[in-house]
Design a protein around this motif. Structure first.
Motif, PDB file in Angstrom:
ATOM      1  N   ALA A  74       4.448 -12.363  -4.250  1.00  0.00           N
ATOM      2  CA  ALA A  74       3.683 -11.157  -3.683  1.00  0.00           C
ATOM      3  C   ALA A  74       3.616 -10.503  -4.809  1.00  0.00           C
ATOM      4  N   LEU A  75       3.153  -9.886  -5.211  1.00  0.00           N
ATOM      5  CA  LEU A  75       3.340  -8.687  -6.655  1.00  0.00           C
ATOM      6  C   LEU A  75       2.582  -7.271  -5.932  1.00  0.00           C
ATOM      7  N   LEU A  76       1.601  -7.155  -4.837  1.00  0.00           N
ATOM      8  CA  LEU A  76       1.798  -5.976  -3.943  1.00  0.00           C
ATOM      9  C   LEU A  76       1.290  -6.442  -3.104  1.00  0.00           C
ATOM     10  N   GLU A  77       1.637  -4.582  -2.045  1.00  0.00           N
ATOM     11  CA  GLU A  77       1.790  -4.345  -1.012  1.00  0.00           C
ATOM     12  C   GLU A  77       0.706  -3.897  -0.274  1.00  0.00           C
ATOM     13  N   ARG A  78       0.410  -4.190   1.363  1.00  0.00           N
ATOM     14  CA  ARG A  78      -0.807  -2.498   1.909  1.00  0.00           C
ATOM     15  C   ARG A  78       0.105  -1.785   1.999  1.00  0.00           C
ATOM     16  N   VAL A 110      -5.009  -6.263 -14.924  1.00  0.00           N
ATOM     17  CA  VAL A 110      -6.103  -5.672 -14.108  1.00  0.00           C
ATOM     18  C   VAL A 110      -5.338  -5.080 -12.972  1.00  0.00           C
ATOM     19  N   LEU A 111      -4.014  -6.065 -12.846  1.00  0.00           N
ATOM     20  CA  LEU A 111      -2.894  -5.605 -11.971  1.00  0.00           C
ATOM     21  C   LEU A 111      -2.388  -3.973 -12.231  1.00  0.00           C
ATOM     22  N   ARG A 112      -2.159  -3.966 -13.348  1.00  0.00           N
ATOM     23  CA  ARG A 112      -2.081  -2.220 -14.198  1.00  0.00           C
ATOM     24  C   ARG A 112      -2.977  -0.987 -13.401  1.00  0.00           C
ATOM     25  N   ALA A 113      -4.096  -1.951 -13.917  1.00  0.00           N
ATOM     26  CA  ALA A 113      -5.383  -0.766 -12.799  1.00  0.00           C
ATOM     27  C   ALA A 113      -5.025  -1.158 -11.495  1.00  0.00           C
ATOM     28  N   VAL A 114      -4.595  -1.405 -10.675  1.00  0.00           N
ATOM     29  CA  VAL A 114      -4.358  -1.629  -9.566  1.00  0.00           C
ATOM     30  C   VAL A 114      -3.415  -0.616  -9.212  1.00  0.00           C
ATOM     31  N   VAL A 115      -2.342  -0.565 -10.244  1.00  0.00           N
ATOM     32  CA  VAL A 115      -0.821   0.179  -9.246  1.00  0.00           C
ATOM     33  C   VAL A 115      -1.298   1.538  -9.924  1.00  0.00           C
ATOM     34  N   SER A 116      -1.980   1.394 -11.241  1.00  0.00           N
ATOM     35  CA  SER A 116      -2.724   2.658 -11.575  1.00  0.00           C
ATOM     36  C   SER A 116      -3.140   3.998 -10.938  1.00  0.00           C
ATOM     37  N   PRO A 174     -14.672  -5.291  -5.338  1.00  0.00           N
ATOM     38  CA  PRO A 174     -13.513  -5.170  -5.830  1.00  0.00           C
ATOM     39  C   PRO A 174     -12.840  -6.705  -5.147  1.00  0.00           C
ATOM     40  N   SER A 175     -14.443  -7.564  -5.211  1.00  0.00           N
ATOM     41  CA  SER A 175     -13.647  -8.297  -4.681  1.00  0.00           C
ATOM     42  C   SER A 175     -13.449  -8.603  -5.469  1.00  0.00           C
ATOM     43  N   ALA A 176     -13.926  -8.603  -7.294  1.00  0.00           N
ATOM     44  CA  ALA A 176     -13.482  -9.573  -8.448  1.00  0.00           C
ATOM     45  C   ALA A 176     -12.076  -8.747  -8.793  1.00  0.00           C
ATOM     46  N   VAL A 177     -12.104  -8.138  -8.221  1.00  0.00           N
ATOM     47  CA  VAL A 177     -10.129  -7.001  -8.541  1.00  0.00           C
ATOM     48  C   VAL A 177      -9.167  -8.488  -7.682  1.00  0.00           C
ATOM     49  N   SER A 178      -9.672  -8.175  -6.322  1.00  0.00           N
ATOM     50  CA  SER A 178      -9.199  -9.223  -5.769  1.00  0.00           C
ATOM     51  C   SER A 178      -8.238  -9.833  -5.933  1.00  0.00           C
ATOM     52  N   GLY A 192      -3.864   3.093  -8.074  1.00  0.00           N
ATOM     53  CA  GLY A 192      -3.445   2.931  -6.281  1.00  0.00           C
ATOM     54  C   GLY A 192      -4.127   1.985  -5.244  1.00  0.00           C
ATOM     55  N   SER A 193      -5.516   1.666  -5.751  1.00  0.00           N
ATOM     56  CA  SER A 193      -5.862   1.093  -4.708  1.00  0.00           C
ATOM     57  C   SER A 193      -6.664  -0.448  -5.537  1.00  0.00           C
ATOM     58  N   VAL A 194      -7.601  -1.422  -4.826  1.00  0.00           N
ATOM     59  CA  VAL A 194      -8.838  -2.343  -5.834  1.00  0.00           C
ATOM     60  C   VAL A 194      -9.869  -1.734  -5.495  1.00  0.00           C
ATOM     61  N   THR A 195     -10.241  -0.339  -5.303  1.00  0.00           N
ATOM     62  CA  THR A 195     -11.698  -0.642  -5.080  1.00  0.00           C
ATOM     63  C   THR A 195     -11.317   0.493  -6.549  1.00  0.00           C
TER      64      THR A 195
END
Length: 310
Positions: free
Chosen positions: A47-51, A9-15, A30-34, A17-20
């Protein structure tokens, strides 16, 4: 311990660029991903992500886990491909245990055919004699064993015995022996002869002892060789007579004659032992088919050879 699914899931967010965007790609909210990322950060202790504006970017720890998630995904895909190849019988390793006289007549032609049909499957062939090969299969050291079934031996749970052929014993006499003039002998006619043994105690000797007992006598073994070629040499020298299975008479001594016996005829039953769970493997089933056909051809050859010798 890090959760592998959360790493993906983290890899998908990083790839993305956004949780959405990651949520849309994964089919989550989006809530489930967060929540998944937050749980992974708790497991990692960092911490793994920063806004960044409306999106996110990985921290150093986030980049590290994303790289490992990609490696894990690649390894899983390779494992799935390898498993599919194994299920289809295109790859793998089959360990076979066999006894000597089955080697040339059954195992060799069966393996030759099998390699043509399953070129990606490796074969581990091992001669195991005089030890019982059944424990090799029961304990998982072999996938298949060619064996002579003992009169009172029963395989353990989960083991299947597949009958391949019945190998008859024939009388082997010195060329000048008085009984050599007969084409078929009653076993009782050999009761008072000196005998040359060609089998160690066990499932190959048992049919001889049992048949002789049914004919009313116990054979008098004056020589023990435990080898078919050597036994024929002793018989040729006039030291006695013997009973040898037809599969063991592929190399006939020139100074002996072979005669059919009856009333009763000793027979050893040859089986392939496999684990029930392994029968789901196409490669193993293909090997069994090849062995069954090779056994049928061997049986026909032995019968023709036996008739020709009488």
């Amino acid at each position: 311990m890090l959760d592998v699914r959360r790493m993906q899931v983290l890899r998908a967010v990083v790839s993305s660029g956004s949780v959405t965007a990651a949520a849309a790609h994964l089919g989550y909210t989006p809530s489930a991903v967060s929540q998944q990322v937050a749980a992974l950060e708790k497991e990692a202790g960092i911490a793994l992500l920063e806004r960044v504006g409306r999106g996110v970017r990985p921290t150093a720890a986030g980049r590290l886990l994303t790289e490992h998630a990609a490696i894990i995904s690649k390894n899983v895909a390779e494992a799935e491909t390898a498993l599919a190849e194994l299920r289809a019988g295109r790859t793998g390793l089959l360990a076979i245990r066999y006894f000597a006289t089955a080697g040339a007549s059954m195992v060799a032609p069966a393996v030759t055919r099998f390699r043509k049909e399953h070129p990606g499957v490796r074969i581990d062939l091992k001669l195991i004699e005089p030890e019982d090969p059944l424990p090799e299969v029961e304990q998982g050291r072999a996938d298949l064993a060619i064996m002579v079934r003992s009169r009172d031996g029963r395989p353990g749970d989960g083991i299947r015995l597949v009958h391949l052929l019945d190998d008859s014993y024939a009388a082997v006499l010195p060329a000048g022996h008085p009984l050599a003039a007969k084409q078929v002998l009653d076993l009782a006619e050999l009761a008072h002869e000196p005998w040359v043994g060609s089998e160690p105690p066990g499932p190959c000797l048992d049919p001889v002892i049992d048949a002789c007992a049914a004919a009313g006598f116990t054979p008098d073994f004056v020589v023990q060789s435990e080898d078919y070629a050597t036994a024929q040499g002793f018989v040729a020298a006039g030291l006695g007579i013997g009973l040898i299975p037809l599969m063991g008479l592929g190399n006939r001594h020139p100074a002996v004659v072979v005669r059919e016996v009856q009333n009763p005829k000793p027979v050893r039953a040859i089986h392939a032992a496999v684990r029930e769970v392994s029968l789901a493997q196409p490669a193993l089933r293909g090997l069994l088919d090849a062995l069954t056909d090779a056994a049928a051809a061997s049986a026909d050859s032995c019968v023709r050879a036996g008739h020709a010798a009488c």
